[in-house]
Scaffold this active site. Structure first.
Site, PDB file in Angstrom:
ATOM      1  CD  GLU A 264      -1.823   2.093   1.975  1.00  0.00           C
ATOM      2  OE1 GLU A 264      -1.184   3.021   1.427  1.00  0.00           O
ATOM      3  OE2 GLU A 264      -2.251   2.124   3.135  1.00  0.00           O
ATOM      4  CB  CYS A 301      -2.511   5.997   3.237  1.00  0.00           C
ATOM      5  SG  CYS A 301      -1.486   5.059   4.336  1.00  0.00           S
TER       6      CYS A 301
END
Lengths: 527, 527
Positions: A264, A301
């Site tokens: 990720e 994120c």
């Protein structure tokens, strides 16, 4: 107590001469702990133990693995205030965040335990024999998901608990039946060791094989590289930068036997401001986004790094309220001097690009490692021409892109890379009239949000924390929520296998009482 | 009528000067057709059309895509005897096989159509909002699978219909909502063109966007490489050799944006003969395996290329019956002189390895391209020492490995690479006493078979045609059965999305009546 040692299964080990410390970014001082880099021998020991443990662990029942996961959550809780104070010291994040993230981490472990106890996650699929079928008889076939082998988990910098030692990657891999070797994140090695001690304690108390979990300290790249290249490692979980994630992906796919890497990586999480949002709620949204951009010093994120709107007074008003609100927010410490330095470098690089305008910036002096927020504005045509402006700046930073009209807005969306999230602010009826913008955005993101902020990632079955490349290396899976278990398994079919020797999930009698697809129909009944 | 042209969407095109022909291996003669290699311009045209078609096609309802798939099946049937005679001429396979494989191909298309009409395959997962939850309210989240984009399908050599132009890869990708560009297999380009014409006709009659399907001729590597490297291609399906599959995998993972490659490559499909199988049914199994090894000239991915047993009179008896039965079988033609040449080369390489013994071989003279079957025997210790003996020889060839005892049998199984299938012949009670052998085998295969032969791959939800590397490049998916659709999709989450604008699969009212996971419970009801 933090010893600085590695956990090679249940053994504590410190064979290397290479050591490092962690850092308190708020005090701008090293912590008192010394950590021993994992040696080649320790890496090999952890992998061999994991491989041996897999032969046993992969056949454990859901109940037994659930007991282990629940025990990890309990042991993390029992670490008490030492965990909280270590977390705060090593990350510069506030105590409330530490307690919240600890709760989330325990919640994740318990959610996977519940999933295992319920049991239907194995996707049991049964097609019974048809011995009299013409022209050929049909065999009995039964399929279910089974674990793939030892997994390496890289702790993330920005979630010392929930995406690290016993975070979502570890919890999902252990739930799947895969032993885990954690490459501890060097910025919070003490937090990592405490959590690792809780996992090891839980493994012992619930009768897990030695090697089901190891925790390796590492302050540079080699430990991680050796782990990813090891032939007995079968998968990798990573949360971090695009550079780091892609380096691991390339290594893993160039092995003789390639293995999956779930990285990720970066995302700028575009937000589309439709006209009604600007005209009716512009000030509200500006205020909410000032908070979302600066939350946790922007170290998420899902931080909204790109705001798209159509040029006009309403967008100008939005920008001016955003400026006012965001400049009022007191900066907070970033996780580490390195992260702060990268933030300053990225901010400088983007803000010095031609034709960008500083909309908001925090100019008052701050303590070392504290992040001064910034918002830029740029015209869509300049944004489209300059790939540097599409880069993620990890921190409290965002870029407003001013589009000439709806057509230009669509063009900008069509030129975005893959993203974790996309957000649309507006009215339902506008979603219809802007359906091409929305459709293009849906095709580029893992999660699409209406009238909200992208920060805040709910842990539940419907969450998709992932997205098209370069947001992740594999858009088909999520790293948050119980579906994350699907990354560590593969289906196996049993043909004409004797009933008594089938795994419980596939037996006629359905002793686990799970939902199965039997001859094309969903059923929790016995056959 | 076969024209030799490419299908760029609905346009027939022949812009290259480079041409090639197909070959009748039974007559050992070229066919009468000339095929035009796809040019760079044609490749680009096919990809651009596919990319544009995706913007429309991905939002089509399951019913509409099902109509398309059913129409393809109908159009293939309407090709009538021309398809059968072309298939036979280009492959050397008998007419019965052609008709059978045509039926299987139509069956696959219709199975995916049924899956689409039923609709639950999208894995709709809904967690409704909890606005009053403490400490934070919970948002509404709804997740479903959505297509990833244009897919390139490489036709296989050994299944001119079922794993080629409109075979399982194409059917599953079209079902998922992804346009398909087929790189036609050069050995049966005429068969491919006929099937492509059926797909294009079906696309027109059911209102599909131009570019939803293209068929490109290619006699060397460049067309495939350019397709895999094209930035607008988002996934690849391949069935063939390990060399070919891995070359595509490496290309795809080295792209700026890596894409998934589902390559079904080699497998030697180990068969374990337990003592009771040898003692009570040895002759029967020998006879069945003589048939399985030579079926279709051994040109199946699931051909049993390795037979493991414990040394003794019973294994000797098995070998001698196998010899007698297999030497009686009349050889048949292989698909192409190249494949026959590779077979002869592989056979020679393995049979000239030190310490191997020829157990059976067909020595009578045969027509060109006809495959003379062979069975070797080797001691387990020599097999373990020599990696050449672990190689697949594509054709009617198998190796018996003689193990000294049970411990050596386990060692051999533990040293096998990943396989599509593994088979155990014996009694139920033996499976228990040999549970470590069975467990090691299960961990290395995609499908485990009890008392049967691995050839014969049922098309149903419980089939797993796949397996750990190097059997495939991604063990988490199947290329046969309706679950093959999962290769071409990714999940997308919708957060707080207005009910009326949600995809039908996620609406409260559940207008499709599909099975969904709603707040953790399976339900086909409305919310």
């Amino acid at each position: 107590m933090i010893t600085g040692k590695n956990f090679i299964g249940t053994d504590m080990s410190a064979k290397s001469n290479k050591t490092y410390t962690t850092f308190n970014p708020v005090l701008n001082l090293q912590t008192k702990w010394t950590f021993y880099e994992a040696s080649h021998e320790e890496i090999e020991g952890a992998v061999q133990k994991a491989s041996a443990a897999f032969e046993v662990y992969r056949n454990f029942s859901g109940q037994k693995k659930a007991d282990f996961l629940n025990a990890i959550a309990d042991e993390i809780e029992l670490l008490g205030d030492e965990l909280v104070t270590t977390y705060v010291e090593e990350s510069g994040l506030p105590e409330g965040r530490a307690r919240g993230e600890r709760g989330r981490t325990m919640g994740q472990l318990r959610a996977f335990a519940s999933l295992l106890k319920e049991g239907s996650w194995v996707e049991a699929t049964i097609d019974t024999a048809q011995p009299n079928r013409q022209p050929l008889p049909k065999v009995d076939l039964r399929k279910m998901l089974m674990p793939i082998g030892p997994i390496v988990v890289f702790g993330s910098s920005n979630f010392p608990l929930a995406f690290s030692t016993a975070g979502g990657d570890t919890a999902s891999a252990l739930a799947a039946g895969c032993p885990v070797i954690v490459k501890s994140h060097p910025m919070h090695a003490g937090t990592g060791e405490l959590v690792a001690s809780a996992v090891v304690k839980a493994a012992k108390s619930t009768g897990m094989p030695d090697g089901v979990f190891s925790n390796l300290n590492s302050s540079d790249l080699e430990v991680g590289q050796l782990l990813v290249m090891h032939p007995k490692v079968k998968g990798v979980g990573f949360t971090g930068s695009t550079t780091g994630g892609m380096a691991l992906y390339r290594l893993a796919t160039q092995r003789k036997e390639p293995i999956p890497v779930f990285a990720e990586m970066g995302s700028i999480n575009p937000v589309v401001l439709l006209p009604s949002a600007l005209e009716e709620k512009g000030a509200d949204w500006a205020s909410q986004y000032a908070g979302s951009i600066t939350l946790g010093a922007g170290q998420f994120c899902t931080n909204p790094g790109l705001i798209l709107g159509i040029k006009g007074d309403a967008l100008d008003d939005f920008a001016s309220v955003l400026r006012e609100k965001i400049e009022e927010i007191e900066p907070s410490s970033m996780l580490h001097p390195n992260i702060h330095e990268n933030y300053e470098r990225g901010k400088k690089e983007l803000s010095t690009q031609p034709k960008t305008e500083e909309i908001a910036t925090y100019t008052k002096e701050v303590a070392p490692n504290f992040a001064q927020q910034m918002v830029l504005k740029v015209a869509a045509s300049d944004f489209l021409d300059n790939p540097i402006l599409h880069r993620e700046v990890f921190g409290p930073f965002s870029v407003i892109v001013e589009c000439g009209d709806k057509a230009e807005l669509i063009t900008v969306v069509q030129h975005l890379e893959g993203q974790l999230t996309g957000t649309v602010l507006g009215s339902s009826s506008e979603l219809e009239s802007y359906s091409d913008v929305v459709d293009a955005l849906v095709n580029r993101v893992g999660r699409i949000i209406f009238n909200g902020v992208p920060t805040g990632v709910e842990v539940c079955p419907s969450m998709l924390h992932g997205g098209p490349f370069p947001a992740t290396s594999d858009s088909r899976f999520t790293s948050v929520g119980t579906a994350a278990i699907k990354r560590w398994v593969r289906p196996v079919s049993f043909q004409n296998w004797p009933e008594t020797l089938l795994p419980d999930a596939l037996k006629d009698s359905n002793p686990l009482g799970i939902m199965r697809l039997v001859n094309g129909l969903n059923s929790a009944q016995k056959i």
